[in-house]
Scaffold this motif. Sequence first.
Motif, PDB file in Angstrom:
ATOM      1  N   TYR A 240      71.127  32.193  43.644  1.00 44.78           N
ATOM      2  CA  TYR A 240      71.229  32.045  42.195  1.00 44.78           C
ATOM      3  C   TYR A 240      69.870  31.648  41.645  1.00 44.78           C
ATOM      4  O   TYR A 240      69.153  30.867  42.269  1.00 44.78           O
ATOM      5  N   TYR A 241      69.529  32.190  40.476  1.00 45.15           N
ATOM      6  CA  TYR A 241      68.406  31.602  39.756  1.00 45.15           C
ATOM      7  C   TYR A 241      68.655  31.614  38.256  1.00 45.15           C
ATOM      8  O   TYR A 241      69.096  32.597  37.673  1.00 45.15           O
ATOM      9  N   LEU A 242      68.436  30.451  37.681  1.00 46.55           N
ATOM     10  CA  LEU A 242      68.346  30.307  36.233  1.00 46.55           C
ATOM     11  C   LEU A 242      66.986  30.859  35.827  1.00 46.55           C
ATOM     12  O   LEU A 242      65.979  30.576  36.477  1.00 46.55           O
ATOM     13  N   TRP A 243      66.957  31.642  34.782  1.00 44.22           N
ATOM     14  CA  TRP A 243      65.686  32.185  34.301  1.00 44.22           C
ATOM     15  C   TRP A 243      65.605  32.025  32.780  1.00 44.22           C
ATOM     16  O   TRP A 243      66.604  32.123  32.082  1.00 44.22           O
ATOM     17  N   PHE A 244      64.412  31.736  32.313  1.00 39.12           N
ATOM     18  CA  PHE A 244      64.186  31.765  30.876  1.00 39.12           C
ATOM     19  C   PHE A 244      62.742  32.159  30.624  1.00 39.12           C
ATOM     20  O   PHE A 244      61.858  31.958  31.465  1.00 39.12           O
ATOM     21  N   MET A 245      62.525  32.761  29.464  1.00 41.81           N
ATOM     22  CA  MET A 245      61.202  33.328  29.177  1.00 41.81           C
ATOM     23  C   MET A 245      60.901  33.275  27.690  1.00 41.81           C
ATOM     24  O   MET A 245      61.798  33.132  26.847  1.00 41.81           O
ATOM     25  N   ALA A 246      59.624  33.393  27.401  1.00 40.67           N
ATOM     26  CA  ALA A 246      59.145  33.451  26.022  1.00 40.67           C
ATOM     27  C   ALA A 246      57.695  33.887  26.049  1.00 40.67           C
ATOM     28  O   ALA A 246      57.024  33.811  27.087  1.00 40.67           O
ATOM     29  N   GLY A 247      57.204  34.326  24.911  1.00 43.16           N
ATOM     30  CA  GLY A 247      55.808  34.742  24.849  1.00 43.16           C
ATOM     31  C   GLY A 247      55.425  35.150  23.451  1.00 43.16           C
ATOM     32  O   GLY A 247      56.111  34.844  22.472  1.00 43.16           O
ATOM     33  N   GLU A 248      54.350  35.912  23.376  1.00 45.63           N
ATOM     34  CA  GLU A 248      53.747  36.226  22.081  1.00 45.63           C
ATOM     35  C   GLU A 248      54.247  37.530  21.495  1.00 45.63           C
ATOM     36  O   GLU A 248      53.858  37.898  20.382  1.00 45.63           O
ATOM     37  N   THR A 249      55.117  38.263  22.238  1.00 41.60           N
ATOM     38  CA  THR A 249      55.494  39.610  21.793  1.00 41.60           C
ATOM     39  C   THR A 249      56.964  39.720  21.416  1.00 41.60           C
ATOM     40  O   THR A 249      57.560  40.779  21.510  1.00 41.60           O
ATOM     41  N   GLY A 250      57.599  38.647  20.991  1.00 43.00           N
ATOM     42  CA  GLY A 250      58.986  38.720  20.557  1.00 43.00           C
ATOM     43  C   GLY A 250      59.968  38.493  21.693  1.00 43.00           C
ATOM     44  O   GLY A 250      59.604  38.100  22.804  1.00 43.00           O
ATOM     45  N   ARG A 251      61.268  38.760  21.435  1.00 40.00           N
ATOM     46  CA  ARG A 251      62.338  38.451  22.376  1.00 40.00           C
ATOM     47  C   ARG A 251      62.913  39.693  23.046  1.00 40.00           C
ATOM     48  O   ARG A 251      63.901  39.596  23.775  1.00 40.00           O
ATOM     49  N   GLU A 252      62.334  40.856  22.839  1.00 36.10           N
ATOM     50  CA  GLU A 252      62.858  42.064  23.468  1.00 36.10           C
ATOM     51  C   GLU A 252      62.406  42.133  24.923  1.00 36.10           C
ATOM     52  O   GLU A 252      61.245  41.876  25.246  1.00 36.10           O
ATOM     53  N   LEU A 253      63.346  42.508  25.805  1.00 37.20           N
ATOM     54  CA  LEU A 253      63.067  42.583  27.238  1.00 37.20           C
ATOM     55  C   LEU A 253      63.012  44.050  27.676  1.00 37.20           C
ATOM     56  O   LEU A 253      64.013  44.763  27.621  1.00 37.20           O
ATOM     57  N   TYR A 254      61.832  44.474  28.069  1.00 38.11           N
ATOM     58  CA  TYR A 254      61.692  45.815  28.639  1.00 38.11           C
ATOM     59  C   TYR A 254      60.633  45.735  29.748  1.00 38.11           C
ATOM     60  O   TYR A 254      59.471  46.101  29.572  1.00 38.11           O
ATOM     61  N   PRO A 255      61.025  45.219  30.921  1.00 41.14           N
ATOM     62  CA  PRO A 255      60.079  44.988  32.024  1.00 41.14           C
ATOM     63  C   PRO A 255      59.372  46.270  32.461  1.00 41.14           C
ATOM     64  O   PRO A 255      59.915  47.376  32.365  1.00 41.14           O
ATOM     65  N   TYR A 256      58.173  46.066  32.962  1.00 40.74           N
ATOM     66  CA  TYR A 256      57.349  47.170  33.466  1.00 40.74           C
ATOM     67  C   TYR A 256      57.497  47.238  34.983  1.00 40.74           C
ATOM     68  O   TYR A 256      57.161  46.290  35.690  1.00 40.74           O
ATOM     69  N   GLU A 257      58.007  48.361  35.489  1.00 40.80           N
ATOM     70  CA  GLU A 257      58.202  48.516  36.931  1.00 40.80           C
ATOM     71  C   GLU A 257      56.932  49.003  37.617  1.00 40.80           C
ATOM     72  O   GLU A 257      56.176  49.807  37.060  1.00 40.80           O
ATOM     73  N   ASP A 258      56.722  48.506  38.827  1.00 38.19           N
ATOM     74  CA  ASP A 258      55.589  48.948  39.649  1.00 38.19           C
ATOM     75  C   ASP A 258      55.726  50.456  39.897  1.00 38.19           C
ATOM     76  O   ASP A 258      56.712  50.904  40.502  1.00 38.19           O
ATOM     77  N   PRO A 259      54.761  51.262  39.429  1.00 36.41           N
ATOM     78  CA  PRO A 259      54.868  52.720  39.602  1.00 36.41           C
ATOM     79  C   PRO A 259      55.023  53.150  41.056  1.00 36.41           C
ATOM     80  O   PRO A 259      55.649  54.183  41.341  1.00 36.41           O
ATOM     81  N   ASP A 260      54.477  52.390  41.994  1.00 38.42           N
ATOM     82  CA  ASP A 260      54.579  52.756  43.404  1.00 38.42           C
ATOM     83  C   ASP A 260      56.009  52.750  43.911  1.00 38.42           C
ATOM     84  O   ASP A 260      56.307  53.359  44.952  1.00 38.42           O
ATOM     85  N   HIS A 261      56.911  52.048  43.215  1.00 38.75           N
ATOM     86  CA  HIS A 261      58.271  51.886  43.718  1.00 38.75           C
ATOM     87  C   HIS A 261      59.334  52.524  42.815  1.00 38.75           C
ATOM     88  O   HIS A 261      60.536  52.402  43.104  1.00 38.75           O
ATOM     89  N   LYS A 262      58.923  53.236  41.782  1.00 40.09           N
ATOM     90  CA  LYS A 262      59.902  53.873  40.907  1.00 40.09           C
ATOM     91  C   LYS A 262      60.697  54.968  41.621  1.00 40.09           C
ATOM     92  O   LYS A 262      61.814  55.298  41.213  1.00 40.09           O
ATOM     93  N   TRP A 263      60.150  55.527  42.686  1.00 38.01           N
ATOM     94  CA  TRP A 263      60.839  56.575  43.429  1.00 38.01           C
ATOM     95  C   TRP A 263      62.183  56.110  43.991  1.00 38.01           C
ATOM     96  O   TRP A 263      63.070  56.914  44.278  1.00 38.01           O
ATOM     97  N   LEU A 264      62.347  54.786  44.106  1.00 35.07           N
ATOM     98  CA  LEU A 264      63.591  54.251  44.662  1.00 35.07           C
ATOM     99  C   LEU A 264      64.800  54.624  43.812  1.00 35.07           C
ATOM    100  O   LEU A 264      65.920  54.737  44.321  1.00 35.07           O
ATOM    101  N   HIS A 265      64.585  54.841  42.518  1.00 31.17           N
ATOM    102  CA  HIS A 265      65.695  55.251  41.648  1.00 31.17           C
ATOM    103  C   HIS A 265      66.187  56.637  41.991  1.00 31.17           C
ATOM    104  O   HIS A 265      67.325  57.000  41.672  1.00 31.17           O
ATOM    105  N   GLU A 266      65.334  57.450  42.601  1.00 32.72           N
ATOM    106  CA  GLU A 266      65.646  58.871  42.841  1.00 32.72           C
ATOM    107  C   GLU A 266      66.194  59.118  44.232  1.00 32.72           C
ATOM    108  O   GLU A 266      66.703  60.190  44.516  1.00 32.72           O
ATOM    109  N   LYS A 267      66.099  58.116  45.119  1.00 32.76           N
ATOM    110  CA  LYS A 267      66.476  58.340  46.517  1.00 32.76           C
ATOM    111  C   LYS A 267      67.989  58.481  46.652  1.00 32.76           C
ATOM    112  O   LYS A 267      68.735  57.692  46.073  1.00 32.76           O
TER     113      LYS A 267
END
Length: 267
Positions: A240-267
């Motif tokens: 389990y992990y509790l997580w919380f976040m904040a920053g300078e660009t608002g509250r929208e969450l759209y994480p950036y995936e490592d391009p080297d590992h995006k192929w995992l979605h296609e396997k």
Amino acid sequence: MERFVKGTAKLGYQDIFGEDYQRLDYLAFGKLLLEAGETYQAKTGSFETALVILSGTADIKVEEEKWESLGGRKSVFDGKATTVYVPCQSSYQIDTSSTKVVIAVCKVKAEEKFAPFVVRPDDIKVHERGEKQWNRTVYDIIADNADGKVQRMVLGETINHPGQWSGYPPHKHDGEFYPEEPNLEEIYHYQVNPEQGFGVQHHYTKDGAIDAAYPIRHGDSFAIDIGYHPVGGAGGYEIYYLWFMAGETGRELYPYEDPDHKWLHEK
């Protein structure tokens, strides 16, 4: 200044990442453990604050508002959380009666003062996310449901199923590729079921400046200022992990995936 802090048992309030922690501009974090019959009082200052009841039951008062018998779960693996949002520049009081209580104190820098509110278990949106070997359950506590009610805070809980990964394929949100990627700091606080279990927190940047792996044990915490940060669990143990976040660009969450590992979605 260490990003990964090992858990220790301590009565009262424990500062884990203090308000002066130099790697984070927006976040601070502590944990409160009260025995039955104890009281704790504090002021939020320049931080909007979420009091996440990890276990036990408490009465919580914020300024002139009071809620009784909040919480009640035996552990973070025993149902959804109850959370009290306390605005900045406010005071609050926590009272316990028949049980001890453990509360995560999640702080986010804020200038706007909103009204306090309670997020109860029935208010929490549950997501079953992932596929293959990266399945997990995510509980949104303060997310879309809090638009217009908080300034910067986004907060939730994740449970990795035994032997599974989360934050996977590896992602980050440090603003390197803004606006495609948000710039958000984050803090994790872990629990393990059963408690003698373990997991692993991987942390890396593409330039190799950071390439670390931390053994996760019950009660550890992690501050994420930059970099990719997938979490893995050992076979037979829930992480389990509790997580919380904040920053300078608002509250929208759209994480950036490592391009080297995006192929995992296609396997």
